[in-house]
Design a protein around this motif. Structure first.
Motif, PDB file in Angstrom:
ATOM      1  N   SER A  88      51.828  33.017   6.433  1.00 26.25           N
ATOM      2  CA  SER A  88      50.375  32.713   6.485  1.00 26.25           C
ATOM      3  C   SER A  88      50.202  31.795   7.532  1.00 26.25           C
ATOM      4  O   SER A  88      49.084  32.000   8.310  1.00 26.25           O
ATOM      5  N   LEU A  89      50.629  30.668   7.409  1.00 23.24           N
ATOM      6  CA  LEU A  89      50.292  29.434   8.486  1.00 23.24           C
ATOM      7  C   LEU A  89      50.456  29.711  10.048  1.00 23.24           C
ATOM      8  O   LEU A  89      51.677  29.964  10.281  1.00 23.24           O
ATOM      9  N   ARG A  90      49.514  29.826  10.869  1.00 21.39           N
ATOM     10  CA  ARG A  90      49.913  29.954  12.163  1.00 21.39           C
ATOM     11  C   ARG A  90      49.599  28.571  12.859  1.00 21.39           C
ATOM     12  O   ARG A  90      50.619  28.350  13.518  1.00 21.39           O
ATOM     13  N   TYR A  91      48.571  27.949  13.039  1.00 21.52           N
ATOM     14  CA  TYR A  91      48.574  26.508  13.763  1.00 21.52           C
ATOM     15  C   TYR A  91      47.507  25.836  13.103  1.00 21.52           C
ATOM     16  O   TYR A  91      46.545  26.260  12.493  1.00 21.52           O
ATOM     17  N   LEU A  92      47.584  24.394  13.554  1.00 21.41           N
ATOM     18  CA  LEU A  92      46.669  23.503  13.017  1.00 21.41           C
ATOM     19  C   LEU A  92      46.081  22.921  14.065  1.00 21.41           C
ATOM     20  O   LEU A  92      46.406  22.316  15.197  1.00 21.41           O
ATOM     21  N   THR A  93      44.671  23.024  14.197  1.00 23.11           N
ATOM     22  CA  THR A  93      43.791  22.390  15.496  1.00 23.11           C
ATOM     23  C   THR A  93      43.162  21.053  15.108  1.00 23.11           C
ATOM     24  O   THR A  93      42.507  21.084  13.932  1.00 23.11           O
ATOM     25  N   LEU A  94      43.202  20.162  15.850  1.00 29.09           N
ATOM     26  CA  LEU A  94      42.505  18.955  15.555  1.00 29.09           C
ATOM     27  C   LEU A  94      41.713  18.601  16.782  1.00 29.09           C
ATOM     28  O   LEU A  94      42.210  18.931  17.833  1.00 29.09           O
ATOM     29  N   ARG A  95      40.655  17.980  16.164  1.00 31.20           N
ATOM     30  CA  ARG A  95      39.353  17.876  17.109  1.00 31.20           C
ATOM     31  C   ARG A  95      38.923  16.515  17.373  1.00 31.20           C
ATOM     32  O   ARG A  95      38.765  16.134  15.981  1.00 31.20           O
ATOM     33  N   GLU A  96      38.470  15.772  18.236  1.00 37.69           N
ATOM     34  CA  GLU A  96      37.836  14.313  18.153  1.00 37.69           C
ATOM     35  C   GLU A  96      36.793  14.242  19.040  1.00 37.69           C
ATOM     36  O   GLU A  96      36.659  14.643  20.444  1.00 37.69           O
ATOM     37  N   ALA A  97      35.537  13.940  18.753  1.00 33.72           N
ATOM     38  CA  ALA A  97      34.616  13.577  19.438  1.00 33.72           C
ATOM     39  C   ALA A  97      34.547  12.243  20.055  1.00 33.72           C
ATOM     40  O   ALA A  97      34.598  10.974  19.162  1.00 33.72           O
ATOM     41  N   LYS A  98      34.888  12.026  21.412  1.00 31.31           N
ATOM     42  CA  LYS A  98      35.423  10.751  21.895  1.00 31.31           C
ATOM     43  C   LYS A  98      34.391   9.740  21.962  1.00 31.31           C
ATOM     44  O   LYS A  98      34.357   8.541  21.632  1.00 31.31           O
ATOM     45  N   ARG A  99      32.932  10.244  21.939  1.00 36.70           N
ATOM     46  CA  ARG A  99      31.921   9.263  22.418  1.00 36.70           C
ATOM     47  C   ARG A  99      31.186   9.032  20.910  1.00 36.70           C
ATOM     48  O   ARG A  99      30.614   7.852  20.725  1.00 36.70           O
ATOM     49  N   THR A 100      31.517   9.690  19.881  1.00 37.31           N
ATOM     50  CA  THR A 100      30.937   9.592  18.408  1.00 37.31           C
ATOM     51  C   THR A 100      31.979   9.274  17.335  1.00 37.31           C
ATOM     52  O   THR A 100      31.791   8.894  16.182  1.00 37.31           O
ATOM     53  N   ASP A 101      33.573   9.378  17.693  1.00 44.32           N
ATOM     54  CA  ASP A 101      34.322   9.213  16.814  1.00 44.32           C
ATOM     55  C   ASP A 101      34.404  10.075  15.858  1.00 44.32           C
ATOM     56  O   ASP A 101      35.036   9.730  14.562  1.00 44.32           O
ATOM     57  N   ALA A 129      35.886  21.004   3.639  1.00 45.25           N
ATOM     58  CA  ALA A 129      35.394  19.518   3.188  1.00 45.25           C
ATOM     59  C   ALA A 129      34.653  18.970   4.375  1.00 45.25           C
ATOM     60  O   ALA A 129      34.907  19.345   5.503  1.00 45.25           O
ATOM     61  N   GLY A 130      34.020  17.809   3.959  1.00 47.53           N
ATOM     62  CA  GLY A 130      33.447  17.166   4.919  1.00 47.53           C
ATOM     63  C   GLY A 130      32.135  17.689   5.655  1.00 47.53           C
ATOM     64  O   GLY A 130      31.709  18.692   5.315  1.00 47.53           O
ATOM     65  N   PRO A 131      31.544  17.077   6.876  1.00 49.55           N
ATOM     66  CA  PRO A 131      30.554  17.573   7.605  1.00 49.55           C
ATOM     67  C   PRO A 131      30.857  18.939   8.107  1.00 49.55           C
ATOM     68  O   PRO A 131      32.039  19.242   8.306  1.00 49.55           O
ATOM     69  N   ASP A 132      29.748  20.087   8.205  1.00 51.43           N
ATOM     70  CA  ASP A 132      30.074  21.368   8.820  1.00 51.43           C
ATOM     71  C   ASP A 132      30.197  21.388  10.285  1.00 51.43           C
ATOM     72  O   ASP A 132      30.309  22.810  10.768  1.00 51.43           O
ATOM     73  N   HIS A 133      30.166  20.178  10.920  1.00 53.37           N
ATOM     74  CA  HIS A 133      30.228  20.203  12.342  1.00 53.37           C
ATOM     75  C   HIS A 133      30.592  18.724  12.710  1.00 53.37           C
ATOM     76  O   HIS A 133      30.290  17.936  12.077  1.00 53.37           O
ATOM     77  N   ILE A 134      30.847  18.751  14.356  1.00 55.06           N
ATOM     78  CA  ILE A 134      30.899  17.433  14.664  1.00 55.06           C
ATOM     79  C   ILE A 134      29.691  17.299  15.857  1.00 55.06           C
ATOM     80  O   ILE A 134      29.607  18.358  16.683  1.00 55.06           O
ATOM     81  N   VAL A 135      29.580  16.098  16.417  1.00 55.53           N
ATOM     82  CA  VAL A 135      28.943  16.151  17.534  1.00 55.53           C
ATOM     83  C   VAL A 135      29.274  15.168  18.608  1.00 55.53           C
ATOM     84  O   VAL A 135      29.755  14.095  18.550  1.00 55.53           O
ATOM     85  N   GLU A 136      29.308  15.769  19.756  1.00 53.02           N
ATOM     86  CA  GLU A 136      29.900  14.985  20.890  1.00 53.02           C
ATOM     87  C   GLU A 136      28.852  14.807  21.980  1.00 53.02           C
ATOM     88  O   GLU A 136      27.836  15.515  21.854  1.00 53.02           O
ATOM     89  N   GLU A 137      29.066  13.805  22.772  1.00 51.07           N
ATOM     90  CA  GLU A 137      28.102  13.306  23.548  1.00 51.07           C
ATOM     91  C   GLU A 137      28.636  13.169  25.186  1.00 51.07           C
ATOM     92  O   GLU A 137      29.827  12.994  25.211  1.00 51.07           O
ATOM     93  N   LEU A 138      27.913  13.541  26.255  1.00 45.81           N
ATOM     94  CA  LEU A 138      28.317  13.232  27.424  1.00 45.81           C
ATOM     95  C   LEU A 138      27.347  12.314  28.013  1.00 45.81           C
ATOM     96  O   LEU A 138      26.151  12.676  28.115  1.00 45.81           O
ATOM     97  N   HIS A 139      28.086  11.179  28.689  1.00 44.71           N
ATOM     98  CA  HIS A 139      27.017  10.191  29.259  1.00 44.71           C
ATOM     99  C   HIS A 139      27.228  10.140  30.750  1.00 44.71           C
ATOM    100  O   HIS A 139      28.111  10.078  31.289  1.00 44.71           O
ATOM    101  N   LEU A 140      26.032  10.877  31.258  1.00 49.13           N
ATOM    102  CA  LEU A 140      26.100  11.171  32.589  1.00 49.13           C
ATOM    103  C   LEU A 140      25.197  10.157  33.443  1.00 49.13           C
ATOM    104  O   LEU A 140      24.381   9.221  32.622  1.00 49.13           O
ATOM    105  N   ASN A 141      25.470  10.404  34.522  1.00 51.94           N
ATOM    106  CA  ASN A 141      24.188   9.497  35.441  1.00 51.94           C
ATOM    107  C   ASN A 141      22.948   9.467  35.196  1.00 51.94           C
ATOM    108  O   ASN A 141      21.958   8.470  35.289  1.00 51.94           O
ATOM    109  N   GLU A 142      22.415  10.694  34.872  1.00 50.71           N
ATOM    110  CA  GLU A 142      21.061  10.885  34.500  1.00 50.71           C
ATOM    111  C   GLU A 142      20.853  10.900  33.239  1.00 50.71           C
ATOM    112  O   GLU A 142      19.770  11.447  33.032  1.00 50.71           O
ATOM    113  N   GLY A 143      21.497  10.354  32.715  1.00 54.67           N
ATOM    114  CA  GLY A 143      21.048  10.452  30.968  1.00 54.67           C
ATOM    115  C   GLY A 143      22.105  10.873  30.015  1.00 54.67           C
ATOM    116  O   GLY A 143      23.343  11.304  30.554  1.00 54.67           O
TER     117      GLY A 143
END
Length: 449
Positions: free
Chosen positions: A181-194, A253-267
């Motif tokens: 059954s087990l193929r791989y484990l994917t881990l993700r992190e939103a660096k700007r929102t943790d 379990a947990g939230p159904d998505h995460i939110v990441e941000e890009l902090h660019l020069n123009e906003g």
């Protein structure tokens, strides 16, 4: 039996391995004097195994990671970062035959990755492994206990999930036999929102489906390794011979998505990240890459963003243009991009799902077709396909900004564009992947008037 050999490492192969006596050897760098043994000599390239560093290169440093002599992930961690940058600069120079602008370094050479995939593997004796591939020994996997390219919680989750797996009867997926059954484990992190996410990827063979109890225990294992909420998903890969692979997701379990941000020069831009969303794996360096690319983009009435993915660069370019048209093959990426347009209240960008060359053909056949002033391209490692290059020549924008993770295919594509009446104005490498041989490069081309 072959005897050990002594030699001096002269260069790197295209895959970032040291080369001595025409043999690829992992975890060595130019200038090292080494003792090694051949592991493959009949098929090219020849491969060898490092036995001992006899005299270290002046650029050699003590790697931070305990797995540095095993892991296939970061093959340059034993080389000083300044020397890594020099090697990458030279790779771009060699690909184009021109000296690029000085490479832009990564401010945080460790802990920069926002996504990693860890493989489940099981040997014939039933010993279980969860980690990364062994260098030059794929598909063999070693048990990972630390990884310094990511935040520390990644390794903690891997260890907890491995403990859960070792105490269970669940089997790793075996592709040749379609068992387990087990193929791989994917881990993700939103660096700007943790915000954090974990995805358990499994086989679609119903005979080996995990029970509700096993899934609950997996969730508890993940949650025990992190503080606060974490989004947890099950992703099922259903494969049938001769048919495309189907994917199904289950929110555990947990939230159904995460939110990441890009902090660019123009906003600031905000992005919804689902389990399959593509996002640049180094958030902070991606901000540098995009700021630089946008600084090269002239004020335009119409910009095309080819291979736009989830629309990150096109959305940033929308502040420089009256209208942006994004084209992307992946239907899932387009769905994410449409969501992100709404999230950021961007109304001057439209999206078209399909093969880039075919979509351009359709757009050019429309009666109200208008040529773009500028085109941004960020294709896969294989580069632009012939139809896309043909249409890029036909579109004839004044400015082309070509971003690539493969300077070799980028250089070949640029050569074709130069023959079509463009001049290469600037080459700018950006290091998004310290301790690996990978590099991002921006090429700015302008139409010769």
């Amino acid at each position: 039996m072959l005897l050990p050999m002594e030699s001096k490492v002269q260069s790197f192969s295209l895959k970032g391995y040291g080369v001595a006596d025409n043999t690829e050897i992992a975890h060595v760098i130019p200038g090292d004097e080494i003792l090694f043994e051949l592991t493959r000599k009949r098929r090219l390239p020849k491969k060898g195994r490092l036995l001992e560093i006899l005299v270290p290169s002046p650029d050699r440093v003590e790697p931070r990671c305990a797995h540095a002599r095993t892991c296939g992930g970061c093959c340059w961690q034993q080389m000083a970062y300044s020397a890594q940058l020099k090697q990458k600069q030279e790779r771009v120079h060699k690909a184009f035959g021109l000296e690029p602008d000085p490479i832009i370094p990564c401010e945080t050479p460790f802990g920069y990755r926002n996504k990693m995939e860890f493989t489940f593997s099981e040997n014939r004796g039933g010993q279980k492994y969860l980690g990364l591939m062994i260098a030059q020994a794929e598909p063999y996997v070693f048990n990972l206990t630390e990884c310094h390219l990511t935040s520390s919680w990644f390794s903690e989750v891997v260890c907890k999930v491995r403990s859960w797996w070792e105490s269970s009867t669940v089997k790793a997926f075996n592709p040749p036999s379609d068992t387990g059954s087990l193929r791989y484990l994917t881990l993700r992190e939103a660096k700007r929102t943790d915000q954090k996410m974990a995805i358990l990827n499994v086989s679609g063979n119903a005979e080996y489906a995990l029970s509700r109890k096993e899934l609950d225990e997996f969730v508890k294992a993940v949650q025990s390794a992190v503080e606060g909420d974490i989004s947890i998903f099950l992703r099922i890969h259903q494969t049938k011979k001769g048919k495309p692979t189907n994917f199904f997701e289950m929110h555990l379990a947990g939230p159904d998505h995460i939110v990441e941000e890009l902090h660019l020069n123009e906003g600031k831009l905000s992005f919804k990240i689902s389990p399959i969303s593509f996002f640049q794996p180094n958030t902070l360096s991606a901000e540098k890459l995009y700021d630089l690319a946008l600084s090269l983009l002239p004020k335009s009435s119409l910009v095309y963003d080819l291979y736009c993915g989830t629309g990150t660069l096109g959305m940033a370019a929308a502040r420089h243009a009256d209208q942006v048209i994004g084209i992307e093959l992946s239907p899932e990426a387009v769905i994410d991009a449409e969501e992100n347009l709404k999230r950021n209240e961007i109304f001057n960008m439209s999206l078209h799902q399909g093969d880039v060359g075919k979509v351009i053909t359709r757009l050019m056949s429309e009666p109200n077709f208008k040529r773009p002033d500028a085109v941004i391209v960020d294709p896969p490692r294989a580069g632009l396909d012939p139809l896309a290059i043909h249409h890029l020549k036909t579109l004839a924008p004044q400015t082309i900004i070509y971003i690539s993770c493969n300077p070799l295919t980028q250089a070949e594509n640029v050569k074709e564009l130069l023959s079509a009446g463009y001049k290469l104005v600037r080459l700018q490498p950006v290091d998004q992947f310290p301790h690996t041989y990978h590099i991002e490069n921006i090429a700015l081309l302008e139409k010769i008037s």
